[in-house]
Design a protein around this motif. Sequence first.
Motif, PDB file in Angstrom:
ATOM      1  N   GLU A 223     110.471 -14.684 -16.075  1.00 28.72           N
ATOM      2  CA  GLU A 223     109.322 -13.978 -16.201  1.00 28.72           C
ATOM      3  C   GLU A 223     108.288 -14.015 -15.336  1.00 28.72           C
ATOM      4  OE1 GLU A 223     108.370 -15.252 -20.184  1.00 28.72           O
ATOM      5  OE2 GLU A 223     110.139 -14.385 -21.032  1.00 28.72           O
ATOM      6  N   ARG A 224     108.278 -14.980 -14.693  1.00 26.74           N
ATOM      7  CA  ARG A 224     107.235 -15.398 -13.559  1.00 26.74           C
ATOM      8  C   ARG A 224     107.399 -14.854 -12.171  1.00 26.74           C
ATOM      9  NH1 ARG A 224     106.157 -21.007 -12.821  1.00 26.74           N
ATOM     10  NH2 ARG A 224     104.286 -20.533 -11.896  1.00 26.74           N
ATOM     11  N   HIS A 568      97.460  -7.406 -18.727  1.00 24.92           N
ATOM     12  CA  HIS A 568      98.239  -8.188 -19.123  1.00 24.92           C
ATOM     13  C   HIS A 568      98.718  -9.139 -17.720  1.00 24.92           C
ATOM     14  CE1 HIS A 568      99.800  -6.169 -22.766  1.00 24.92           C
ATOM     15  NE2 HIS A 568      99.318  -5.324 -22.365  1.00 24.92           N
ATOM     16  N   TYR A 569      98.829 -10.418 -18.146  1.00 20.27           N
ATOM     17  CA  TYR A 569      99.143 -11.138 -17.301  1.00 20.27           C
ATOM     18  C   TYR A 569     100.737 -11.422 -17.068  1.00 20.27           C
ATOM     19  CZ  TYR A 569      99.351 -15.932 -14.438  1.00 20.27           C
ATOM     20  OH  TYR A 569      99.301 -16.813 -13.701  1.00 20.27           O
ATOM     21  N   THR A 570     101.246 -10.581 -16.059  1.00 17.33           N
ATOM     22  CA  THR A 570     102.903 -10.572 -16.071  1.00 17.33           C
ATOM     23  C   THR A 570     103.273 -10.088 -14.673  1.00 17.33           C
ATOM     24  OG1 THR A 570     104.738  -9.654 -17.491  1.00 17.33           O
ATOM     25  CG2 THR A 570     103.162  -8.405 -16.921  1.00 17.33           C
ATOM     26  N   ARG A 576     100.712 -11.201 -11.372  1.00 18.42           N
ATOM     27  CA  ARG A 576     100.030 -11.995 -12.122  1.00 18.42           C
ATOM     28  C   ARG A 576      98.768 -12.593 -11.447  1.00 18.42           C
ATOM     29  NH1 ARG A 576     102.682 -16.580 -11.891  1.00 18.42           N
ATOM     30  NH2 ARG A 576     104.508 -15.880 -10.676  1.00 18.42           N
ATOM     31  N   ASP A 635      96.886 -13.287 -22.347  1.00 18.61           N
ATOM     32  CA  ASP A 635      96.574 -11.836 -22.058  1.00 18.61           C
ATOM     33  C   ASP A 635      95.335 -11.231 -22.675  1.00 18.61           C
ATOM     34  OD1 ASP A 635      98.914 -11.468 -20.580  1.00 18.61           O
ATOM     35  OD2 ASP A 635     100.099 -10.658 -22.428  1.00 18.61           O
ATOM     36  N   ARG A 641      98.914 -12.941 -25.738  1.00 18.48           N
ATOM     37  CA  ARG A 641      99.942 -13.808 -25.546  1.00 18.48           C
ATOM     38  C   ARG A 641      99.648 -14.701 -24.667  1.00 18.48           C
ATOM     39  NH1 ARG A 641     103.918 -13.281 -21.302  1.00 18.48           N
ATOM     40  NH2 ARG A 641     102.509 -11.675 -20.841  1.00 18.48           N
ATOM     41  N   VAL A 643      99.849 -17.626 -22.016  1.00 17.35           N
ATOM     42  CA  VAL A 643     100.464 -17.475 -20.819  1.00 17.35           C
ATOM     43  C   VAL A 643      99.833 -18.655 -19.823  1.00 17.35           C
ATOM     44  CG1 VAL A 643     101.383 -15.286 -20.607  1.00 17.35           C
ATOM     45  CG2 VAL A 643      99.086 -15.499 -19.981  1.00 17.35           C
TER      46      VAL A 643
END
Length: 676
Positions: A223-224, A568-570, A576, A635, A641, A643
């Motif tokens: 995911e990272r 969103h941190y994704t 990111r 997030d 979410r 993170v």
Amino acid sequence: MAVVRLSGDYVMMRFGTELCANLEASSRREWLETNGIGGFASGTINGSNTRRYHGLLVAATKPPVGRFVLLAKLEETLICDGSPFELGTNRYPGVVHPQGFRYLKQFRLDPFPVFTFEVEGVEIEKRVFMVQGENTTIVEYCIVAIRDPSDVRLELRPLIAFRNYHSLTHENNSLNQEVRERPGLISVSPYDGLPELYLANDAIKVEATGDWYRRFEYQAERERGLDFVEDLFNPCVLRFSLNSQSQATIIASTEPHSANAAPQYRQAEISRRRANAQRSPVENDFVQSLTSAADHYIVSRGDQKTVIAGYHWFSDWGRDTMIALPGLTLPTGRYDAARGILRTFAQHVDRGMLPNRFPDAGETPEYNTVDATLWFFEAVRAFLAYAGDLEFVQKHLYGVLSDIVAWHVGGTRFGIRLDPTGLLSCGEPGVQLTWMDAKVGDWVVTPRHGQPVEIQALWYNAVCILEDIAARLGDEPARKRYNNMSALTKSSFNRQMWNADGGYLFDVIGEGPPDSSIRPNQIFAVSLPHSMLTPERAKQVVSVVQQHLLTPYGLRTLAPSDPHYRGHYTGDVTSRDGAYHQGTVWPWLIGPFITAYVKVNGGSESARRQAERWLAPLKDHLEDAGLGHISEIFDGDEPHRPVGCIAQAWSVAEVLRATVEDIHGNSASRKRIPGS
């Protein structure tokens, strides 16, 4: 659902079968054990490793840094009357195998991780904890219930990685497969230059194997946007015979032990944690949980103390340490730890600057920060307010603090220099100096060059603190000098940094047009003990921050209405880091926000109760992500979410500090230095 209750003198957390048997829910909940010197053990409650940082023994080879994953996990097989049942859980390409989480009846923190499996009428309990001051993890298995007399055996297959905790291992021919065995102790040394791993045990038999387990998949790394596939080596299998009177023990360590010592180590660790929990300044489950969590971040650096910024991947950073120090050490009376931390960093001040961080491999510290040094002053002030140890400050810190101010007035690295107007300028191309420090390659995401708002607030606060200390020490010329400096800063700040059209503070001035982005940095101009704002302006700042940035888990780093906002941190590293300070929520900021909110409302009962309600989601969060801890970030967009790091020092510290001082009214740290 988790049940949290008092167990003796610490808070116990428990999850039942419904959650444990849910692969997704149990995978997102992670436990963490630490050893006080930078090493740790960590995993998910279902036993699967979802990160490269998960492992039963992540040793700090150059405490508190130089961390290597030595023992990744144990593959566990319970054999009941000849039938094997695998208790582990692993993700491989396209499959989860084995699925031992289906046998997991309960997981609890009591006070360390305890897993209860039920197989064919046999309940077996597994405990994991670390020994303080050593790179040592103890894993114990015991029968807690058995339906019928049975032949119960346990097979454990250690899986080793022996690599830097930021890296991954792959099958190779250079690994030394030799297993050295003597009664009750085996050891492996697969690569030159790395520590030998000792496995003390009470197995009835040990057999060499020499097998590679291939293609473990780590979902969190996927995911990272990072490499997420690893091979692990199994050097041997240990076989144990279990019944209601016996147990199986492994002590994984960089030094030899005896398995017989495990009960003493366990009792010592329980006693240590109970004593630490009793430091809680308030009889409250939330405060007590945060008090217990705080202990994990305070570690040794040589004969002094420092703070690990976050688990799993941060070392000791100057900025994080100084922000976290008051909450981690002072409400709980850990004044000796505070002294050790302050001494550690004072000894590393160079050209009037505190180190930004100590690198993982133990090289020369990095000094690319403008605010860590200024937070140092606030940490000293808070220490004095709680401990009242002026003698320590005079002997070890006053000269350092005075020298820091002199360097800032004359100019030091990265364009850090006091402007003739009394404001502090900073910044050079390609360098990030404030806490909003994300950088990808040559791209500094939020450069904030010029005169950032929180730097002015911190500078003013620092000069006022030094003025107070000088007065207490009878240094009248210095007191007058600092008084004149603070007066000039205050006048210029109110004249130049106030955004009259918006009714709040500019984020940065000095290079081009003022930056009117609504960011949380302005809250420090209210929350710090020495504020330059009038009560009316302070209320306006708090109102704007509350309206645009407050979420259930902390403050956003940018208002959602801003075109640069990222909710969103994704994604990969670039994605990111591009969102890191562009809308992402930081829970540590709820601390200064609550302080500011309570302050502008006169410390009223209604303001304190409102602040307590705001913290309710973070209380629930202790049962999610890093169990018993508060995550690094969330997030910006709902549902927010969690993170980043699962356990962050300043997240825990600032929530603990604000809860104790501002909600429960222990406000010693917010006062000016006694006698000033």
